[in-house]
Scaffold this active site. Structure first.
Site, PDB file in Angstrom:
ATOM      1  N   ASN A 181       0.874  -1.175   0.000  1.00  0.00           N
ATOM      2  CA  ASN A 181       0.000   0.000   0.000  1.00  0.00           C
ATOM      3  C   ASN A 181       0.911   1.224   0.000  1.00  0.00           C
ATOM      4  OD1 ASN A 181      -1.872   1.997   0.370  1.00  0.00           O
ATOM      5  ND2 ASN A 181      -2.311   1.498   2.518  1.00  0.00           N
ATOM      6  N   TRP A 182       1.026   1.835  -1.152  1.00  0.00           N
ATOM      7  CA  TRP A 182       1.958   2.967  -1.283  1.00  0.00           C
ATOM      8  C   TRP A 182       1.414   4.273  -0.710  1.00  0.00           C
ATOM      9  CZ3 TRP A 182       4.105   2.513  -7.008  1.00  0.00           C
ATOM     10  CH2 TRP A 182       4.963   1.413  -7.068  1.00  0.00           C
ATOM     11  N   LYS A 183       0.127   4.298  -0.404  1.00  0.00           N
ATOM     12  CA  LYS A 183      -0.511   5.529   0.105  1.00  0.00           C
ATOM     13  C   LYS A 183      -0.232   6.679  -0.874  1.00  0.00           C
ATOM     14  CE  LYS A 183      -0.100   3.490   4.595  1.00  0.00           C
ATOM     15  NZ  LYS A 183      -0.199   3.625   6.016  1.00  0.00           N
ATOM     16  N   HIS A 186      -9.771   1.411   4.519  1.00  0.00           N
ATOM     17  CA  HIS A 186      -8.492   1.553   5.224  1.00  0.00           C
ATOM     18  C   HIS A 186      -8.698   2.506   6.410  1.00  0.00           C
ATOM     19  CE1 HIS A 186      -4.407   2.758   6.156  1.00  0.00           C
ATOM     20  NE2 HIS A 186      -4.029   1.637   5.569  1.00  0.00           N
ATOM     21  N   GLU A 207      -7.042   4.870   7.537  1.00  0.00           N
ATOM     22  CA  GLU A 207      -6.806   6.292   7.248  1.00  0.00           C
ATOM     23  C   GLU A 207      -8.028   6.910   6.569  1.00  0.00           C
ATOM     24  OE1 GLU A 207      -3.021   5.829   5.261  1.00  0.00           O
ATOM     25  OE2 GLU A 207      -2.142   5.281   7.166  1.00  0.00           O
ATOM     26  N   GLU A 235      -6.055  -4.882  10.272  1.00  0.00           N
ATOM     27  CA  GLU A 235      -5.026  -3.880  10.521  1.00  0.00           C
ATOM     28  C   GLU A 235      -5.363  -3.118  11.794  1.00  0.00           C
ATOM     29  OE1 GLU A 235      -2.803  -2.591   6.746  1.00  0.00           O
ATOM     30  OE2 GLU A 235      -4.651  -1.476   6.793  1.00  0.00           O
ATOM     31  N   GLY A 289       1.787   2.349  10.687  1.00  0.00           N
ATOM     32  CA  GLY A 289       2.732   3.454  10.544  1.00  0.00           C
ATOM     33  C   GLY A 289       3.379   3.891  11.851  1.00  0.00           C
ATOM     34  N   SER A 331       2.800  -2.094  10.390  1.00  0.00           N
ATOM     35  CA  SER A 331       4.242  -2.149  10.656  1.00  0.00           C
ATOM     36  C   SER A 331       4.879  -3.504  10.316  1.00  0.00           C
ATOM     37  CB  SER A 331       4.530  -1.752  12.101  1.00  0.00           C
ATOM     38  OG  SER A 331       4.121  -0.410  12.329  1.00  0.00           O
ATOM     39  N   GLY A 387       2.698  -1.158   4.295  1.00  0.00           N
ATOM     40  CA  GLY A 387       2.726   0.263   3.942  1.00  0.00           C
ATOM     41  C   GLY A 387       4.159   0.736   3.768  1.00  0.00           C
ATOM     42  N   GLY A 388       4.674   1.383   4.791  1.00  0.00           N
ATOM     43  CA  GLY A 388       6.005   2.007   4.739  1.00  0.00           C
ATOM     44  C   GLY A 388       7.101   1.125   4.151  1.00  0.00           C
TER      45      GLY A 388
END
Ligand code: PGA
Length: 251
Positions: A9-11, A94, A96, A166, A172, A212, A233-234
């Site tokens: 997930n590159w956001k 998601h 966010e 999640e 994150g 994470s 993600g990150g």
């Protein structure tokens, strides 16, 4: 056997050019990888990334969409637009989107229905906040998120969907849920699916973990019985790091 998915997930990171550079870098690193490597890229990178990734193991998708077929909805995007651009799947719900853009379970439900109808694979994200976990409400929250989002979905369609657990407090933040917590939550999600759709369908749905996930914890996360993949993600933003994660995801 359930399918294993490794989902990036590159956001809101990477332009179209950066996306194709990344895929060019990633492809030679994928030696004997698992089947389902999914990249959720920004809207503007979908077309370039999907034509670049054609005939490879990489599948391109989006991070959100609207439930309407079309309409006067400035700034929104519809499932058929995503599909035509080359998206095969879409992340829905998601945390966010839920917390920063006030998306409700009911809205997410409408998007799930639209995605299934238009044949774009939904990745439904669920997860509790730290406050909810600490007050003992985890199961109630997960059950509500899953049952509202999937209300009215036919049994035959539920297997097309991927469920992503999640925990909000692990996204994150560098804090991963413990392996026991992950297995407990995944088993609970599967139990809710079984209550809604029966055991056979529930056992066919892949449930992936996100929050994470990194090179040094992914192998242990994947060992848990009810974990069928990861949503990263990150740590997915760097092709080399992501390739190392992919290689540890065999079940
Ligand atoms: P993270 O993000 O890996 O950076 O915690 C996961 C996600 O938001 O899906």
């Amino acid at each position: 056997m359930r399918k294993v998915y490794v989902i990036a997930n590159w956001k809101m990171y990477k332009t179209a050019r950066e996306a194709t550079d990344y895929i060019e870098h990633l492809l030679p690193l994928l030696v004997d990888p698992i089947e389902n490597i999914y990249l959720s890229v920004p809207y503007t990178a979908i077309a370039a990334a999907s034509s670049f990734a054609k005939q490879t193991k990489i599948v391109i998708g989006a991070q959100n969409m609207n439930d309407a077929k079309e309409g006067a909805l400035t700034g929104e995007i519809a499932s058929l637009m995503l599909k035509e651009a080359g998206a095969h799947f879409v992340i829905l719900g998601h945390s966010e989107r839920r917390s920063l853009f006030n998306e409700t379970n009911e809205f997410i439900h409408k998007k799930v229905i639209r995605a299934l109808q238009d044949d774009i694979q939904p990745i439904l994200c669920v997860g509790e906040s730290l406050e909810e976990r600490n007050s003992g409400a985890m199961e109630k929250v997960l059950k509500e998120q899953i049952s509202i989002a999937l209300a009215g979905v036919p049994k035959s369609s539920v297997e097309k969907l991927i469920l992503a657990y999640e925990p909000v407090w692990a996204i994150g933040t560098g804090k991963t849920a413990s392996f026991d917590m992950i297995e407990e939550a995944h088993a609970f999600c599967r139990q809710v699916l079984a209550e809604l759709f029966g055991h056979k369908a529930a056992n066919a749905v892949s449930v992936v973990y996100g929050g994470s996930v990194k090179v040094d914890n992914v192998a242990k996360i994947m060992k848990e019985k009810n974990v069928d993949g990861v949503l990263v993600g990150g740590a997915s933003l760097d092709a080399q790091e992501f390739a190392k994660i992919v290689h540890q995801c065999k079940k």
